[in-house]
Design a protein around this motif. Structure first.
Motif, PDB file in Angstrom:
ATOM      1  N   GLY A   1     -31.081  11.376  15.464  1.00  0.00           N
ATOM      2  CA  GLY A   1     -30.199  10.245  15.733  1.00  0.00           C
ATOM      3  C   GLY A   1     -30.226   9.749  17.162  1.00  0.00           C
ATOM      4  N   ARG A   2     -31.098  10.337  18.016  1.00  0.00           N
ATOM      5  CA  ARG A   2     -31.199   9.873  19.391  1.00  0.00           C
ATOM      6  C   ARG A   2     -31.880   8.522  19.429  1.00  0.00           C
ATOM      7  NH1 ARG A   2     -33.557  14.434  23.390  1.00  0.00           N
ATOM      8  NH2 ARG A   2     -35.446  13.478  22.629  1.00  0.00           N
ATOM      9  N   LYS A   3     -31.484   7.677  20.378  1.00  0.00           N
ATOM     10  CA  LYS A   3     -32.149   6.386  20.530  1.00  0.00           C
ATOM     11  C   LYS A   3     -33.583   6.621  21.009  1.00  0.00           C
ATOM     12  CE  LYS A   3     -31.883   1.924  22.840  1.00  0.00           C
ATOM     13  NZ  LYS A   3     -31.186   1.088  23.850  1.00  0.00           N
ATOM     14  N   ALA A   4     -34.547   6.052  20.306  1.00  0.00           N
ATOM     15  CA  ALA A   4     -35.949   6.252  20.659  1.00  0.00           C
ATOM     16  C   ALA A   4     -36.309   5.482  21.912  1.00  0.00           C
ATOM     17  CB  ALA A   4     -36.836   5.800  19.505  1.00  0.00           C
ATOM     18  N   ALA A   5     -37.027   6.110  22.822  1.00  0.00           N
ATOM     19  CA  ALA A   5     -37.507   5.426  24.023  1.00  0.00           C
ATOM     20  C   ALA A   5     -38.634   4.482  23.646  1.00  0.00           C
ATOM     21  CB  ALA A   5     -37.990   6.440  25.054  1.00  0.00           C
ATOM     22  N   PRO A   6     -38.595   3.216  24.081  1.00  0.00           N
ATOM     23  CA  PRO A   6     -39.717   2.308  23.817  1.00  0.00           C
ATOM     24  C   PRO A   6     -40.994   2.802  24.492  1.00  0.00           C
ATOM     25  CG  PRO A   6     -37.766   1.127  24.623  1.00  0.00           C
ATOM     26  CD  PRO A   6     -37.513   2.575  24.845  1.00  0.00           C
ATOM     27  N   TRP A   7     -42.131   2.406  23.939  1.00  0.00           N
ATOM     28  CA  TRP A   7     -43.426   2.773  24.493  1.00  0.00           C
ATOM     29  C   TRP A   7     -44.073   1.557  25.144  1.00  0.00           C
ATOM     30  CZ3 TRP A   7     -46.518   6.327  20.591  1.00  0.00           C
ATOM     31  CH2 TRP A   7     -45.743   7.433  20.266  1.00  0.00           C
TER      32      TRP A   7
ATOM     33  N   GLU B   1     -35.526  16.620  27.016  1.00  0.00           N
ATOM     34  CA  GLU B   1     -35.322  15.547  27.992  1.00  0.00           C
ATOM     35  C   GLU B   1     -35.324  14.190  27.291  1.00  0.00           C
ATOM     36  OE1 GLU B   1     -36.914  14.201  32.418  1.00  0.00           O
ATOM     37  OE2 GLU B   1     -37.759  15.945  31.386  1.00  0.00           O
ATOM     38  N   GLU B   2     -34.379  13.335  27.707  1.00  0.00           N
ATOM     39  CA  GLU B   2     -34.300  11.988  27.152  1.00  0.00           C
ATOM     40  C   GLU B   2     -34.881  10.988  28.140  1.00  0.00           C
ATOM     41  OE1 GLU B   2     -30.798  10.706  25.125  1.00  0.00           O
ATOM     42  OE2 GLU B   2     -30.058  12.759  24.884  1.00  0.00           O
ATOM     43  N   TYR B   3     -35.557   9.976  27.612  1.00  0.00           N
ATOM     44  CA  TYR B   3     -36.224   8.976  28.442  1.00  0.00           C
ATOM     45  C   TYR B   3     -35.715   7.578  28.095  1.00  0.00           C
ATOM     46  CZ  TYR B   3     -39.548  12.750  29.346  1.00  0.00           C
ATOM     47  OH  TYR B   3     -40.118  13.941  29.709  1.00  0.00           O
ATOM     48  N   ASP B   4     -35.752   6.706  29.095  1.00  0.00           N
ATOM     49  CA  ASP B   4     -35.445   5.291  28.882  1.00  0.00           C
ATOM     50  C   ASP B   4     -36.657   4.543  28.342  1.00  0.00           C
ATOM     51  OD1 ASP B   4     -32.756   5.411  30.002  1.00  0.00           O
ATOM     52  OD2 ASP B   4     -33.742   5.634  31.953  1.00  0.00           O
ATOM     53  N   VAL B   5     -37.844   4.972  28.750  1.00  0.00           N
ATOM     54  CA  VAL B   5     -39.091   4.302  28.381  1.00  0.00           C
ATOM     55  C   VAL B   5     -40.231   5.262  28.685  1.00  0.00           C
ATOM     56  CG1 VAL B   5     -39.254   3.204  30.666  1.00  0.00           C
ATOM     57  CG2 VAL B   5     -40.489   2.207  28.722  1.00  0.00           C
ATOM     58  N   LEU B   6     -41.307   5.186  27.910  1.00  0.00           N
ATOM     59  CA  LEU B   6     -42.469   6.040  28.129  1.00  0.00           C
ATOM     60  C   LEU B   6     -43.683   5.188  28.496  1.00  0.00           C
ATOM     61  CD1 LEU B   6     -42.108   8.552  25.162  1.00  0.00           C
ATOM     62  CD2 LEU B   6     -41.716   9.034  27.588  1.00  0.00           C
ATOM     63  N   ALA B   7     -44.461   5.651  29.471  1.00  0.00           N
ATOM     64  CA  ALA B   7     -45.747   5.048  29.834  1.00  0.00           C
ATOM     65  C   ALA B   7     -46.829   5.847  29.108  1.00  0.00           C
ATOM     66  CB  ALA B   7     -45.955   5.095  31.343  1.00  0.00           C
TER      67      ALA B   7
ATOM     68  N   ARG C   1     -35.641   6.613  33.617  1.00  0.00           N
ATOM     69  CA  ARG C   1     -36.145   7.934  33.225  1.00  0.00           C
ATOM     70  C   ARG C   1     -37.421   7.716  32.410  1.00  0.00           C
ATOM     71  NH1 ARG C   1     -31.047   9.951  29.945  1.00  0.00           N
ATOM     72  NH2 ARG C   1     -31.396   7.831  29.186  1.00  0.00           N
ATOM     73  N   THR C   2     -38.530   8.232  32.914  1.00  0.00           N
ATOM     74  CA  THR C   2     -39.812   7.965  32.265  1.00  0.00           C
ATOM     75  C   THR C   2     -40.767   9.118  32.459  1.00  0.00           C
ATOM     76  OG1 THR C   2     -41.521   6.258  31.995  1.00  0.00           O
ATOM     77  CG2 THR C   2     -40.917   6.851  34.254  1.00  0.00           C
ATOM     78  N   ALA C   3     -41.905   9.051  31.781  1.00  0.00           N
ATOM     79  CA  ALA C   3     -42.992  10.017  31.958  1.00  0.00           C
ATOM     80  C   ALA C   3     -44.292   9.345  31.550  1.00  0.00           C
ATOM     81  CB  ALA C   3     -42.758  11.267  31.109  1.00  0.00           C
ATOM     82  N   ALA C   4     -45.382   9.749  32.195  1.00  0.00           N
ATOM     83  CA  ALA C   4     -46.728   9.309  31.822  1.00  0.00           C
ATOM     84  C   ALA C   4     -47.262  10.308  30.808  1.00  0.00           C
ATOM     85  CB  ALA C   4     -47.624   9.242  33.043  1.00  0.00           C
TER      86      ALA C   4
END
Length: 481
Positions: free
Chosen positions: A121-127, A172-178, A153-156
């Motif tokens: 149910g966590r909000k998915a981070a956009p890619w 860990e939760e992310y706002d967006v993923l690279a 909050r991001t990660a490569a």
């Protein structure tokens, strides 16, 4: 195939009790097997190899209750309802033929990560996704640096070596993923729908795997399918724009170009030493937004400026400010062996671009300098060098050739740059690099650049391109000692 819970990417699904086969161990197979086992699947891993590393990985998985079959990657286990494959497994393997005949779907680890991204149910981070023949890793790292500068909050992750599965299933939760994606990964990821995506460039590569340039390009183009906000393409590479035109995207998704020239509306480009945006601004037909100076890009070689523009376009598609683009580019430090300045010795610059393992990457590297003593050679992987040499001939002070397939480069030099002095080192031992650097020093003049840009793979002489670059750097240090 069993329940639609496995085939419908839009529905929540339950892996409990599902018979899932993981094809391949290694950096993607082991995490996939662990994640699937943790979700309650009945997991069987099949692997072609039966070496010491594979046995160690198998023993680890078997303690969890995962079944592992070593030395047999061709046979489809009974009751298999889904295959999750390592990205490098070729589509024509007998295992996949059997799966197709049995109606069993095949996913890659990226597809699995995509379908698990909104678990619990966590909000998915956009890619924000990047592919291309060259420049993927650098662009994704630049993008992550820009996103961090914006306070996100991001990660490569992805093909860059950090598991997407770990990113979407970890704590860990992310706002967006690279996200860096290879053509292999995209082939096995039919449901992927990015927020925005970029194809940096297209040149022949991995054709033995894909079967043709058309198939290779089509797999790269999958990255645009279903994009929501922007499809970023290279104005100088029409094939990337053609992929955008062919993509089925969400209503309102825009085509955004990047160029080393002055940008038209809906493009990012370069004007008088500045990176500027005419895509993500109000009234883009009249206005432009300064993002950064060319000197903020490290190193400011043309192909790297293009990488920076692509990263900036993706960040801007996510609403990142111009100031964050500038700060992120300034904070970015490229990985080793990517057009890395090693030292200046007697007025000559020595640059390590051992990562330039194909002609497309080497062309970009050679274009960054005016007068070059070029160190090249290795395993050609079926490449030809006439176009590369003809384009760079006027920049070459000299060439030093090493490796198993150096004759192919020597012959191209003889045809297209006969006036360029060539040293052909008839040896493939690792010590040849010191001699190559010494010969390059003899040919170079103050103001020149000695450039290791091999245009070839390294495995004839070195374990990988990193070891080759390390040997070059060590040889340069011995010159200056």
């Amino acid at each position: 195939m069993g329940s639609g819970q496995v085939t419908d990417s839009s529905a929540p699904f339950d892996f409990r009790g599902k018979h899932v086969t993981v094809a391949g161990l290694g950096v993607s197979g082991v995490p996939a097997a662990k994640v699937l086992h943790g979700l309650g699947a009945r997991v069987t891993v099949v692997n072609d190899g039966d070496d010491e590393r594979a046995r160690t990985q198998a023993a680890e998985l078997e303690t969890l209750g995962v079944t592992v079959r070593l030395g047999d990657g061709a046979t489809l286990p009974e009751c298999t309802e889904l295959i999750v494959t390592a990205p490098g497994w070729k589509p024509d393997k007998p295992l996949f033929t059997a799966a197709h005949e049995a109606g069993v779907p095949v996913w890659g680890d990226v597809e699995l990560a995509w379908r698990l991204r909104d678990r619990d149910g966590r909000k998915a981070a956009p890619w924000l996704a990047v592919t291309g023949t060259n420049g993927k890793t650098t662009t994704v790292q630049m993008l992550a640096s820009i996103l961090r500068a914006a306070g996100l909050r991001t990660a490569a992750v992805g093909n860059i070596g950090v598991s997407l599965l770990d990113a979407v299933t970890g704590d860990e939760e992310y706002d967006v993923l690279a996200v860096e994606l290879s053509s292999y990964q995209l082939h096995w990821a039919p449901s992927l729908r990015a927020h925005s995506a970029a194809v940096l460039n297209l040149a022949p590569d991995h054709l033995d795997w894909h079967g043709s340039m058309e198939a290779y390009a089509a797999d790269k183009g999958r990255i645009y399918e279903g994009n929501r906000v922007a499809c970023v393409y290279n104005v100088a590479d029409k094939a990337t724009e053609d992929l955008v035109r062919a993509a089925d995207v969400e209503e309102g998704c825009r085509a955004v170009g990047f160029t080393l020239g002055s940008p038209a509306p809906s493009q990012l480009g370069v004007v008088e030493g500045l990176l500027v945006d005419r895509a993500f601004v109000e009234d883009r037909h009249r206005n432009a937004q300064e993002l950064a100076e060319v000197s903020d890009v490290n190193p400011p070689a043309p192909h790297n400026i293009a990488n920076a523009l692509a990263a900036a376009a993706l960040a801007r598609s996510f609403g990142v400010s111009a100031a964050a683009v500038r700060d992120g580019l300034r904070a970015f430090t490229p990985d080793a062996h990517r057009i890395a300045h090693v030292a200046d010795v007697d007025g000559v610059a020595y640059v390590d671009d051992s990562k330039a393992t194909n002609t497309h990457a080497t062309e970009a590297s050679l274009a960054a300098y005016e007068s070059i003593v070029w160190i090249a050679g290795g395993l050609a992987k079926g490449a030809t060098f006439d176009e590369l040499v003809a384009g760079a001939a006027k920049r070459l002070r000299g060439a030093v050739l090493i490796g198993a397939d150096r004759a192919l480069i020597r012959e191209a030099l003889a045809r297209h740059a006969p006036e360029v002095p060539v040293v052909d080192l008839d040896r493939t031992d690792t010590g040849a690099m010191l001699q190559a650097v010494q010969e390059a020093q003899r040919l170079a003049r103050p103001g020149d650049t000695v450039l290791l840009a091999p245009a070839c793979a390294s495995m004839d002489m070195f374990t990988n391109y990193n070891k080759r670059g390390d040997a070059f750097a060590q040889a340069v240090r011995e010159l200056g000692a």
